[in-house]
Design a protein around this motif. Structure first.
Motif, PDB file in Angstrom:
ATOM      1  N   THR A 812     -16.200 -17.614  18.220  1.00  0.00           N
ATOM      2  CA  THR A 812     -15.916 -16.332  17.580  1.00  0.00           C
ATOM      3  C   THR A 812     -15.297 -15.403  18.608  1.00  0.00           C
ATOM      4  OG1 THR A 812     -16.842 -14.468  16.358  1.00  0.00           O
ATOM      5  CG2 THR A 812     -18.204 -15.397  18.118  1.00  0.00           C
ATOM      6  N   ILE A 813     -14.656 -14.367  18.095  1.00  0.00           N
ATOM      7  CA  ILE A 813     -14.097 -13.335  18.957  1.00  0.00           C
ATOM      8  C   ILE A 813     -15.136 -12.227  19.043  1.00  0.00           C
ATOM      9  CG2 ILE A 813     -12.215 -11.715  19.320  1.00  0.00           C
ATOM     10  CD1 ILE A 813     -11.404 -14.636  19.566  1.00  0.00           C
ATOM     11  N   THR A 814     -15.751 -12.107  20.176  1.00  0.00           N
ATOM     12  CA  THR A 814     -16.822 -11.143  20.347  1.00  0.00           C
ATOM     13  C   THR A 814     -16.252  -9.790  20.719  1.00  0.00           C
ATOM     14  OG1 THR A 814     -17.057 -11.677  22.678  1.00  0.00           O
ATOM     15  CG2 THR A 814     -18.339 -12.986  21.102  1.00  0.00           C
ATOM     16  N   THR A 815     -17.177  -8.804  20.607  1.00  0.00           N
ATOM     17  CA  THR A 815     -16.777  -7.447  21.027  1.00  0.00           C
ATOM     18  C   THR A 815     -16.458  -7.418  22.519  1.00  0.00           C
ATOM     19  OG1 THR A 815     -19.125  -6.918  21.350  1.00  0.00           O
ATOM     20  CG2 THR A 815     -18.141  -6.344  19.233  1.00  0.00           C
ATOM     21  N   LYS A 816     -17.081  -8.289  23.263  1.00  0.00           N
ATOM     22  CA  LYS A 816     -16.777  -8.337  24.689  1.00  0.00           C
ATOM     23  C   LYS A 816     -15.370  -8.864  24.920  1.00  0.00           C
ATOM     24  CE  LYS A 816     -19.166  -9.396  28.962  1.00  0.00           C
ATOM     25  NZ  LYS A 816     -20.410  -9.977  29.561  1.00  0.00           N
ATOM     26  N   ASN A 817     -14.976  -9.865  24.138  1.00  0.00           N
ATOM     27  CA  ASN A 817     -13.595 -10.345  24.224  1.00  0.00           C
ATOM     28  C   ASN A 817     -12.599  -9.230  23.900  1.00  0.00           C
ATOM     29  OD1 ASN A 817     -14.821 -13.370  22.696  1.00  0.00           O
ATOM     30  ND2 ASN A 817     -14.457 -12.996  24.883  1.00  0.00           N
ATOM     31  N   LEU A 818     -12.914  -8.481  22.846  1.00  0.00           N
ATOM     32  CA  LEU A 818     -12.020  -7.379  22.474  1.00  0.00           C
ATOM     33  C   LEU A 818     -11.963  -6.317  23.562  1.00  0.00           C
ATOM     34  CD1 LEU A 818     -13.029  -7.000  18.725  1.00  0.00           C
ATOM     35  CD2 LEU A 818     -10.900  -7.940  19.621  1.00  0.00           C
ATOM     36  N   ALA A 819     -13.130  -5.988  24.126  1.00  0.00           N
ATOM     37  CA  ALA A 819     -13.148  -4.966  25.170  1.00  0.00           C
ATOM     38  C   ALA A 819     -12.379  -5.429  26.398  1.00  0.00           C
ATOM     39  CB  ALA A 819     -14.592  -4.633  25.535  1.00  0.00           C
ATOM     40  N   ILE A 868      -7.385  -2.495  18.943  1.00  0.00           N
ATOM     41  CA  ILE A 868      -8.624  -3.118  19.417  1.00  0.00           C
ATOM     42  C   ILE A 868      -9.803  -2.162  19.224  1.00  0.00           C
ATOM     43  CG2 ILE A 868      -9.815  -3.957  21.475  1.00  0.00           C
ATOM     44  CD1 ILE A 868      -7.171  -5.089  22.444  1.00  0.00           C
ATOM     45  N   SER A 869      -9.581  -0.877  19.561  1.00  0.00           N
ATOM     46  CA  SER A 869     -10.659   0.100  19.354  1.00  0.00           C
ATOM     47  C   SER A 869     -11.025   0.182  17.882  1.00  0.00           C
ATOM     48  CB  SER A 869     -10.218   1.468  19.882  1.00  0.00           C
ATOM     49  OG  SER A 869      -9.960   1.414  21.260  1.00  0.00           O
ATOM     50  N   ALA A 870      -9.981   0.181  17.032  1.00  0.00           N
ATOM     51  CA  ALA A 870     -10.265   0.224  15.596  1.00  0.00           C
ATOM     52  C   ALA A 870     -11.001  -1.025  15.138  1.00  0.00           C
ATOM     53  CB  ALA A 870      -8.949   0.391  14.836  1.00  0.00           C
ATOM     54  N   LYS A 871     -10.691  -2.141  15.783  1.00  0.00           N
ATOM     55  CA  LYS A 871     -11.371  -3.382  15.435  1.00  0.00           C
ATOM     56  C   LYS A 871     -12.849  -3.315  15.799  1.00  0.00           C
ATOM     57  CE  LYS A 871     -11.602  -7.677  14.048  1.00  0.00           C
ATOM     58  NZ  LYS A 871     -11.458  -8.027  12.627  1.00  0.00           N
ATOM     59  N   LEU A 872     -13.173  -2.762  16.954  1.00  0.00           N
ATOM     60  CA  LEU A 872     -14.568  -2.608  17.347  1.00  0.00           C
ATOM     61  C   LEU A 872     -15.321  -1.703  16.375  1.00  0.00           C
ATOM     62  CD1 LEU A 872     -14.153  -2.262  21.229  1.00  0.00           C
ATOM     63  CD2 LEU A 872     -15.059  -4.223  19.979  1.00  0.00           C
ATOM     64  N   VAL A 873     -14.658  -0.637  15.976  1.00  0.00           N
ATOM     65  CA  VAL A 873     -15.298   0.281  15.020  1.00  0.00           C
ATOM     66  C   VAL A 873     -15.490  -0.405  13.675  1.00  0.00           C
ATOM     67  CG1 VAL A 873     -15.020   2.464  13.780  1.00  0.00           C
ATOM     68  CG2 VAL A 873     -14.414   2.317  16.219  1.00  0.00           C
ATOM     69  N   SER A 874     -14.501  -1.192  13.282  1.00  0.00           N
ATOM     70  CA  SER A 874     -14.614  -1.845  11.976  1.00  0.00           C
ATOM     71  C   SER A 874     -15.727  -2.887  11.963  1.00  0.00           C
ATOM     72  CB  SER A 874     -13.270  -2.496  11.621  1.00  0.00           C
ATOM     73  OG  SER A 874     -12.974  -3.555  12.515  1.00  0.00           O
ATOM     74  N   ILE A 875     -15.948  -3.515  13.115  1.00  0.00           N
ATOM     75  CA  ILE A 875     -17.057  -4.478  13.182  1.00  0.00           C
ATOM     76  C   ILE A 875     -18.384  -3.765  12.875  1.00  0.00           C
ATOM     77  CG2 ILE A 875     -18.379  -5.926  14.748  1.00  0.00           C
ATOM     78  CD1 ILE A 875     -15.749  -6.643  16.137  1.00  0.00           C
ATOM     79  N   MET A 876     -18.617  -2.642  13.551  1.00  0.00           N
ATOM     80  CA  MET A 876     -19.867  -1.898  13.293  1.00  0.00           C
ATOM     81  C   MET A 876     -19.863  -1.301  11.892  1.00  0.00           C
ATOM     82  SD  MET A 876     -21.550  -2.434  15.977  1.00  0.00           S
ATOM     83  CE  MET A 876     -22.914  -1.305  15.720  1.00  0.00           C
ATOM     84  N   ASP A 877     -18.694  -0.928  11.413  1.00  0.00           N
ATOM     85  CA  ASP A 877     -18.625  -0.333  10.079  1.00  0.00           C
ATOM     86  C   ASP A 877     -19.047  -1.340   9.014  1.00  0.00           C
ATOM     87  OD1 ASP A 877     -17.500   2.011   8.365  1.00  0.00           O
ATOM     88  OD2 ASP A 877     -16.499   0.208   7.556  1.00  0.00           O
ATOM     89  N   SER A 878     -18.591  -2.544   9.147  1.00  0.00           N
ATOM     90  CA  SER A 878     -18.987  -3.571   8.173  1.00  0.00           C
ATOM     91  C   SER A 878     -20.483  -3.878   8.272  1.00  0.00           C
ATOM     92  CB  SER A 878     -18.171  -4.839   8.413  1.00  0.00           C
ATOM     93  OG  SER A 878     -18.394  -5.333   9.718  1.00  0.00           O
ATOM     94  N   MET A 879     -20.992  -3.844   9.508  1.00  0.00           N
ATOM     95  CA  MET A 879     -22.424  -4.061   9.659  1.00  0.00           C
ATOM     96  C   MET A 879     -23.211  -2.922   9.029  1.00  0.00           C
ATOM     97  SD  MET A 879     -25.288  -3.055  11.606  1.00  0.00           S
ATOM     98  CE  MET A 879     -24.593  -2.317  13.050  1.00  0.00           C
TER      99      MET A 879
END
Length: 988
Positions: A812-819, A868-879
């Protein structure tokens, strides 16, 4: 008369059968005129017996008592119209004295004035009164015709009218102007034979007619005598006056003849006593002058006779200029001083043929000189070979107007350039044992078999040889240019001297006029004006009265011939004049050789052609080096060079171009163009290799934080110090330093992956390549832009597009990968302005437009970071959406939902805390918190929980407090303002 009594009487000659009368002459005074010979080589100067005969002609004064040609009674028409000649001789004068005899203008007399009407004025005034008296006498005295008419009428009236009526008509016949008895009509009218018997018998009637005719003629005689007596009586006074005047005039003529004889005797004595001696001295001086001239002319003929052997002697020592000047001076002497010499009639054509031969010899010699000079060893000193010989050849070619001699040098130069390359390749190949020249015969194939160091040494050797070659050409052309400039300066000085001489000649004309007038008078008096005028001209030249220029034109060729004859002997013995000395000698000779020299415009063109020839030499050298370069590049060898090797090649080429530009003042473009073509291919290969390498790195990147070796930290530190270059490799003996977890740049820590570290080194390689090869700056900038775009797009595909799941096999593509991806992109964005500033220093102002690529790249990177920042936010948003949709407000508190939310927030913080800087982490968690508040607010609204202080409101407050306490307990988020009051809807 007395005036005729002294004339000699002709007597028949005793021995002549034709009865020709000859005049008696005094045997002692006989003088025989010698026969004139044919014209001499100088018609102005008769010599020998001809001059003596001309000077000793008959004199009116000295020869007055003897018979001379002046006593001859045969005039010129009688001699020309000789009846004994069958055909009139039309060349009576020209056959002996030349064609110019009949056309010669006779010098007007200096003692006969021009007679005009005013000269007759006194005579007309003196005879006017006499003319009036004569007119009155004509009116008083009757005319002869009127008197005859009156006498005839009187005869007819005296009784003879009937019998003598036909006599009136006969009288009219006698008085006719054209009366002639040989005319049959007139004879029959005077003697009327019709009155006589035609049979010859005399009758009484015939006898009477004869007596009547006799009486008639007697009567006519009486009438004529009476008329004569009457006319004499009427004009007796004038007749006797004329007779007395005639006697008086005869007496005066006798006295005048006696006085003239006395005057002639005195004049003869004066001539004998006072004139013969001075005239003899003058003739002897003239004879001496003529003999001196003859002697000089003979010496001049001897010098001219020796001109051909001297020319051959000069040619044997390659002294072409002296030979040409000797030929020119000899031709000038032949035309001016020795014109008409029979023995030299073929010398002019022989000299012309010899001059043509010298032209060919000079061209061949210049070609041989050029070949030997350009083909000699380049290791010799840089001095010009046989400088005097080169100057002599160039000056001779200029003098003969062979202005295309530079083309010969250009052809030899091209051949020499080819031989330089060939010899350099042969020398290099002979030192390499791996290359068999028997199998590989072509030079290009041999160069391709060399290794790059071997070929590079060959190329540097070719560059060095061509630098020496150009230095030699420049030195030779400098000598040629100096000769051309000296010739140009000589032409200008000659024109100034001519103007000065012309001005001086104009000022000296006035003093010479009286001398010319006296010269003409003396010529008239002595009959020897032509030669005496020459003597006076010599005197005038010796006195310097306006004769400087004429003296140089008269004596110059003769002196020049003697001088050049001597110069020819000197040159044959081994001495060579310089061009400046030759020009000085040409100035003294009178300027004939200046006329053969090219004009100032032509000399200027030759000087320009010399500079163009130096440019051509630079271009030829560059073209031959291009051949060497392209022979190596034919199989793509240069494209496969490493960047360091290509940099060495580029530096060598740039150095050679710079040296030739300083040497020839010419910016040749062929070698630079070939290098640019190879540079473009090198850049393409360079870029493709690094792009492929980057693609492989990205495809194998697992997007985990990598350790930063110390050398990379040193690399970024050097960039921070302004050194945009690759650091030198340190020796292996240095101690190893431990790698770091982060890359420290300007006080910030960058957690990066290994691909970005190599990317930094790659774009530094681009910058280093631009430093080494400035000509490829624009191309390299475009390629680097493409590389950065490729990294951006490929990392986006692998991380945001989750391409790494298939390529690398990530689960999976983790938040750490994105960061990590975001932080790597931020690192690249940090260095883009540095790269831009570096490339800007290598570009010209006209090329600044290509820098806009960096602006586009920066925008693309920033957009990627934002995604990428929006992707991190969207991950938490879906959660949040998933967890809070099940949220219920009931005990126990805190609820399990908020416990789960706090747990996920802690995980997110743990993943990003060490990767992102504090500011970016706070901004990211503020956006995540905003997403939480939106979903919580929506869920509370759906559950109907309001901010009313009720039990449900209290439970929610407990959960919110738990959430706030957990979030603010995280590092760097202590002071984060969550503003949770926004979850409640405001009452309207």
């Amino acid at each position: 008369m007395a005036s005729h009594s002294s004339s000699p009487v002709p007597h028949p000659s005793s021995g002549g059968s034709e009865g020709i009368f000859r005049k008696d002459r005094d045997p002692s005074s006989r003088h025989y005129r010698p026969v004139h010979s044919l014209p001499d080589v100088c018609p102005k100067e008769p010599t020998g017996e001809a001059a003596r005969g001309l000077c000793e002609g008959p004199s009116v004064v000295a020869d007055q008592h003897r018979w001379t040609v002046y006593n001859s009674k045969v005039n010129l028409p009688a001699a020309l119209n000789d009846p004994r000649l069958a055909k009139r001789e039309s060349d009576f004068f020209t056959k002996s004295w030349g064609l110019d005899f009949a056309e010669t203008e006779v010098m007007p007399s200096f003692y006969l004035p021009n007679i005009t009407k005013e000269h007759f004025g006194p005579y007309l005034q003196e005879t006017a009164q006499r003319e009036k008296i004569h007119e009155r006498c004509k009116n008083i005295c009757p005319n002869k015709d009127e008197l005859d008419a009156v006498s005839t009428a009187h005869i007819f009236c005296s009784g003879f009218q009937n019998e003598y009526l036909p006599n009136v008509w006969l009288k009219q016949i006698f008085m006719k102007p054209d009366f002639a008895l040989d005319d049959p009509t007139t004879f029959n009218a005077v003697l009327p034979w019709s009155h006589f018997n035609s049979a010859g018998r005399k009758s009484s009637r015939d006898m009477a007619s004869s007596r009547l005719l006799q009486e008639k003629l007697s009567h006519y005689l009486d009438v004529v005598e009476v008329s004569i007596a009457r006319q004499i009586s009427l004009r007796s006074e004038a007749f006797f006056h004329a007779m007395s005047s005639q006697h008086e005039l005869q007496d005066r003529l006798t006295e005048t003849a006696r006085a003239v004889a006395v005057l002639r005797g005195r004049t003869a004595a004066i001539e004998r006593i006072m004139c013969e001696g001075p005239l003899r001295a003058l003739r002897q001086a003239l004879t001496r002058s003529n003999c001196a001239r003859l002697h000089n002319k003979l010496k001049l003929m001897a010098a001219v006779h020796q001109s051909q052997p001297t020319v051959q002697l000069l040619l044997s020592t390659s002294e072409f200029v002296g030979a040409l000047e000797l030929i020119a001076t000899t031709k000038e002497v032949l035309q001016q001083e020795l014109q008409g010499i029979h023995s030299f009639r073929h010398l002019g054509s022989q000299l012309c043929e010899m001059e043509k031969l010298i032209d060919k010899m000079m061209v061949e010699d210049f070609s041989m000189y050029s070949r030997s000079d350009l083909s000699r060893s380049l290791e010799d000193d840089g001095q010009v070979m046989e400088k005097d010989r080169l100057e002599s050849l160039v000056f001779g070619l200029l003098r003969q107007r062979k202005l295309d001699f530079l083309d010969i040098y250009s052809d030899e130069m091209i051949l020499a350039a080819k031989s330089i390359v060939t010899q350099s390749v042969v020398d290099s190949v002979s030192q390499i044992e791996e290359i068999d020249t028997d199998i590989v015969t072509k030079l290009a194939d041999q160069m391709r078999l060399m290794t790059f160091p071997q070929w590079f040494e060959l190329l540097k050797s070719v560059f060095e040889n061509f630098i020496l070659f150009l230095k030699r050409i420049k030195a030779t052309l400098s000598v040629v240019r100096n000769v051309v400039l000296e010739a140009l300066d000589s032409n200008q000085k000659s024109r100034l001297l001519e103007r000065a001489a012309a001005a001086a000649g104009g000022l000296a004309e006035a003093p010479g006029t009286p001398l010319n007038q006296g010269e003409a008078e003396l010529a008239y008096l002595t009959h020897e004006g032509l030669f005496i005028s020459d003597a006076l001209n010599d005197a005038q030249l010796n006195l310097g009265v306006g004769g400087g220029q004429e003296q140089s034109s008269t004596v110059g060729p003769r002196q020049a011939l003697s001088r050049l004859d001597g110069c020819g002997s000197d040159s044959a013995s081994g001495t060579t004049e310089s061009s400046s000395k030759r020009q000085e000698s040409r100035k003294v000779t009178g300027g004939s050789s200046e006329d053969m020299m090219p004009s100032d415009l032509e000399l200027g063109r030759v000087a320009n052609n010399i500079q163009e020839l130096l440019y051509t030499a630079s271009d030829v050298s560059h073209d031959r080096c291009v051949k060497v370069l392209m022979a190596r590049a034919k199989d793509g060898s240069l494209e496969r060079l490493s960047s360091a090797e290509f940099v060495f090649l580029s530096q060598a080429v740039e150095g050679f171009v710079r040296d030739t530009e300083e040497l020839c003042c010419r910016r040749s473009v062929s070698l630079r163009g070939a290098l640019q073509s190879q540079a473009n291919r090198f850049v393409h290969r360079f870029h493709e290799e690094r792009k492929t390498k980057l693609s492989l790195l990205l495809d194998n990147e697992r997007w985990k934080q990598a350790e930063v070796p110390a050398e990379f930290q040193d690399l970024v530190n050097s960039i921070a110090d302004g050194r945009i270059t690759l650091p030198e490799r340190k020796p292996q003996g240095t101690e190893e330093r431990k790698p770091s977890d982060y890359l420290h740049i300007d006080g910030q820590k960058y957690a990066v992956v290994g691909t970005v570290l190599l990317l930094i080194r790659i774009f530094l390689e681009y910058c280093q390549c631009v430093n080494d090869i400035p000509s490829i700056s624009t191309d390299m900038l475009t390629r680097l832009s493409d590389l950065l775009k490729h990294f951006n797009s490929r990392s986006c595909q692998l991380v945001l597009g989750a391409g790494a799941l298939q390529v690398v096999g990530l689960k999976t593509i983790t938040t750490k990968n994105l960061a990590l991806a975001s932080r790597c992109l931020q690192l690249v964005v940090h260095y883009i302005p540095v790269i831009r500033a570096h490339f800007e220093t290598k570009l010209t102002p006209k090329q600044y437009s290509v820098l806009r690529h960096f602006d586009h790249i920066t925008k693309d990177y920033n957009d990627h970071i934002a995604e990428i920042s929006a992707k991190l936010v969207s991950i938490m948003d879906s959660m949040f959406e998933k967890v809070l949709s099940k949220y219920e407000v009931k005990a126990p508190m805190p609820s399990a939902c908020f416990r789960n939310v706090c747990k996920q927030m802690a995980k997110m913080h743990e993943a990003l805390y060490e990767l992102l800087p504090e500011e970016q982490a706070q901004m990211l968690f503020l956006r995540i918190n905003a997403s939480l508040k939106i979903h919580l607010k929506r869920q509370l609204a759906r559950l109907g929980v309001h901010h009313d202080g009720g039990p449900q409101h209290g439970l929610v407050t407990v959960d919110v407090a738990f959430y706030t306490e957990n979030v603010q307990s995280l590092r760097t988020l202590e002071k984060l303002d969550l503003n949770m009051a926004e979850i409640w809807e405001q009452k309207r």
